[in-house]
Design a protein around this motif. Sequence first.
Motif, PDB file in Angstrom:
ATOM      1  N   LEU A   1       0.816  -1.159  -0.090  1.00  0.00           N
ATOM      2  CA  LEU A   1       0.093  -0.167   0.022  1.00  0.00           C
ATOM      3  C   LEU A   1       0.778   1.310  -0.039  1.00  0.00           C
ATOM      4  O   LEU A   1       2.262   1.133   0.244  1.00  0.00           O
ATOM      5  N   ASP A   2       0.281   2.357  -0.127  1.00  0.00           N
ATOM      6  CA  ASP A   2       0.741   3.538  -0.185  1.00  0.00           C
ATOM      7  C   ASP A   2       1.542   3.755   1.309  1.00  0.00           C
ATOM      8  O   ASP A   2       1.027   3.495   2.063  1.00  0.00           O
ATOM      9  N   ARG A   3       2.879   4.101   0.960  1.00  0.00           N
ATOM     10  CA  ARG A   3       3.693   4.616   2.294  1.00  0.00           C
ATOM     11  C   ARG A   3       3.859   3.296   3.153  1.00  0.00           C
ATOM     12  O   ARG A   3       4.232   3.393   4.449  1.00  0.00           O
TER      13      ARG A   3
ATOM     14  N   THR B   1      -0.509   3.199  10.558  1.00  0.00           N
ATOM     15  CA  THR B   1       0.865   3.428  10.280  1.00  0.00           C
ATOM     16  C   THR B   1       0.787   4.375   9.032  1.00  0.00           C
ATOM     17  O   THR B   1       1.854   5.203   8.989  1.00  0.00           O
ATOM     18  N   VAL B   2       0.173   3.958   7.943  1.00  0.00           N
ATOM     19  CA  VAL B   2       0.088   4.551   6.814  1.00  0.00           C
ATOM     20  C   VAL B   2       0.053   6.001   7.021  1.00  0.00           C
ATOM     21  O   VAL B   2       0.560   6.995   6.542  1.00  0.00           O
ATOM     22  N   LYS B   3      -1.196   6.513   7.980  1.00  0.00           N
ATOM     23  CA  LYS B   3      -1.385   7.881   8.151  1.00  0.00           C
ATOM     24  C   LYS B   3      -0.294   8.722   8.951  1.00  0.00           C
ATOM     25  O   LYS B   3      -0.026   9.762   8.717  1.00  0.00           O
ATOM     26  N   SER B   4       0.559   7.843   9.702  1.00  0.00           N
ATOM     27  CA  SER B   4       1.363   8.641  10.420  1.00  0.00           C
ATOM     28  C   SER B   4       2.654   8.856   9.608  1.00  0.00           C
ATOM     29  O   SER B   4       3.699   9.650  10.083  1.00  0.00           O
ATOM     30  N   ARG B   5       2.849   8.410   8.364  1.00  0.00           N
ATOM     31  CA  ARG B   5       3.890   8.606   7.735  1.00  0.00           C
ATOM     32  C   ARG B   5       3.728   9.720   6.721  1.00  0.00           C
ATOM     33  O   ARG B   5       2.799  10.109   6.094  1.00  0.00           O
ATOM     34  N   GLY B   6       5.012  10.336   6.540  1.00  0.00           N
ATOM     35  CA  GLY B   6       4.853  11.466   5.747  1.00  0.00           C
ATOM     36  C   GLY B   6       4.103  11.660   4.414  1.00  0.00           C
ATOM     37  O   GLY B   6       4.655  10.493   3.563  1.00  0.00           O
TER      38      GLY B   6
ATOM     39  N   GLY C   1       5.073  -4.577   7.632  1.00  0.00           N
ATOM     40  CA  GLY C   1       5.920  -3.258   7.585  1.00  0.00           C
ATOM     41  C   GLY C   1       5.978  -2.369   8.584  1.00  0.00           C
ATOM     42  O   GLY C   1       6.360  -1.192   8.473  1.00  0.00           O
ATOM     43  N   ASP C   2       5.368  -2.760   9.661  1.00  0.00           N
ATOM     44  CA  ASP C   2       5.029  -1.812  10.734  1.00  0.00           C
ATOM     45  C   ASP C   2       6.081  -1.495  11.684  1.00  0.00           C
ATOM     46  O   ASP C   2       6.017  -0.837  12.380  1.00  0.00           O
ATOM     47  N   PHE C   3       7.219  -2.363  11.714  1.00  0.00           N
ATOM     48  CA  PHE C   3       8.275  -2.345  12.508  1.00  0.00           C
ATOM     49  C   PHE C   3       9.271  -1.360  12.026  1.00  0.00           C
ATOM     50  O   PHE C   3       9.099  -0.734  10.895  1.00  0.00           O
ATOM     51  N   GLU C   4      10.409  -0.998  12.734  1.00  0.00           N
ATOM     52  CA  GLU C   4      11.404  -0.130  12.107  1.00  0.00           C
ATOM     53  C   GLU C   4      12.187  -0.712  11.052  1.00  0.00           C
ATOM     54  O   GLU C   4      12.127  -1.936  10.837  1.00  0.00           O
TER      55      GLU C   4
END
Length: 229
Positions: free
Chosen positions: A16-18, A138-143, A185-188
Amino acid sequence: MPEQQKRGAFIVFEGLDRSGKSTQAAMLVDRLKQERADVKLIKFPDRTTPVGKMIDSYLRSQSELDDRAIHLLFSANRWELASHSSCGHDHRCDRYAFSGIAFSFCKPSNLSYEWCRAPDIGLPAPDLTLFLDVGPDTVKSRGGFGEERYETEEVQQKVKDVFERIGEEMGMGLLTEGGWVVVEGDFEKEKVAEVIWDWVKPLSGGVSRPLRTLWDEKENKERNDQLYI
Ligand code: Z5A
Ligand code: MG
């Protein structure tokens, strides 16, 4: 195929996006370049080509296009690079034909799944597709999320459902069959990269089997028939 004739693996990042595709694709290429110099990174859409410039304008909502027309442009963007660079050799690819199907199939114009798949039949098939899965928070929190067309939670959820269908068709978890692997993909970044490396490592020394083509059932059948004669 003798050891010296091994070809580089063709590995695709989808998601997905981001979800971190570009980040992980770049990290993987950097890691592989420490071992071999001929690793190339391709990105779709490639916004630098004449076709890519039309796609870029559409994604930024600076132009409008019929849903079928933009779908065919995304596919043309892959074909123009496939014919120039035979993208099956030593390539890592950031998005591919699967994004083409997923995003167009979700549109309100009700394009059929088969119609969305048709223009990409015959493109080089990946040896491995890594699907980066992230949650909506996670998606929303990414730039940068929300700046372009399709970047809404509703579209992303629909797209995720279609990706699941494609993943099942492509052979979920089957590394030896050009399969599709879901990576959390939610991890560092570094932790995600290590999981990806576990999947890629077996292919990093090259692949013996010939490059396949996407959904080209006739060609794949002929090749299989030859293998079992
Ligand atoms: N599209 C289509 O419709 N048909 C097609 O055939 C194709 C595409 C090929 C643009 O694609 C749109 O084109 C896309 C599908 C459609 N629309 N949507 N949605 P694109 O590839 O140009 O853009 P994108 O993939 O949507 O967005 P992106 O920015 O490239 O996302 P990404 O590559 O997955 O993420 P990223 O750039 O690696 O990371 C995003 C941010 O998160 C960045 O600030 C990173 O530093 C950060 N990041 C990454 N990983 C992490 C971790 N693990 N932790 C914390 N932060 C992170
Ligand atoms: Mg990206």
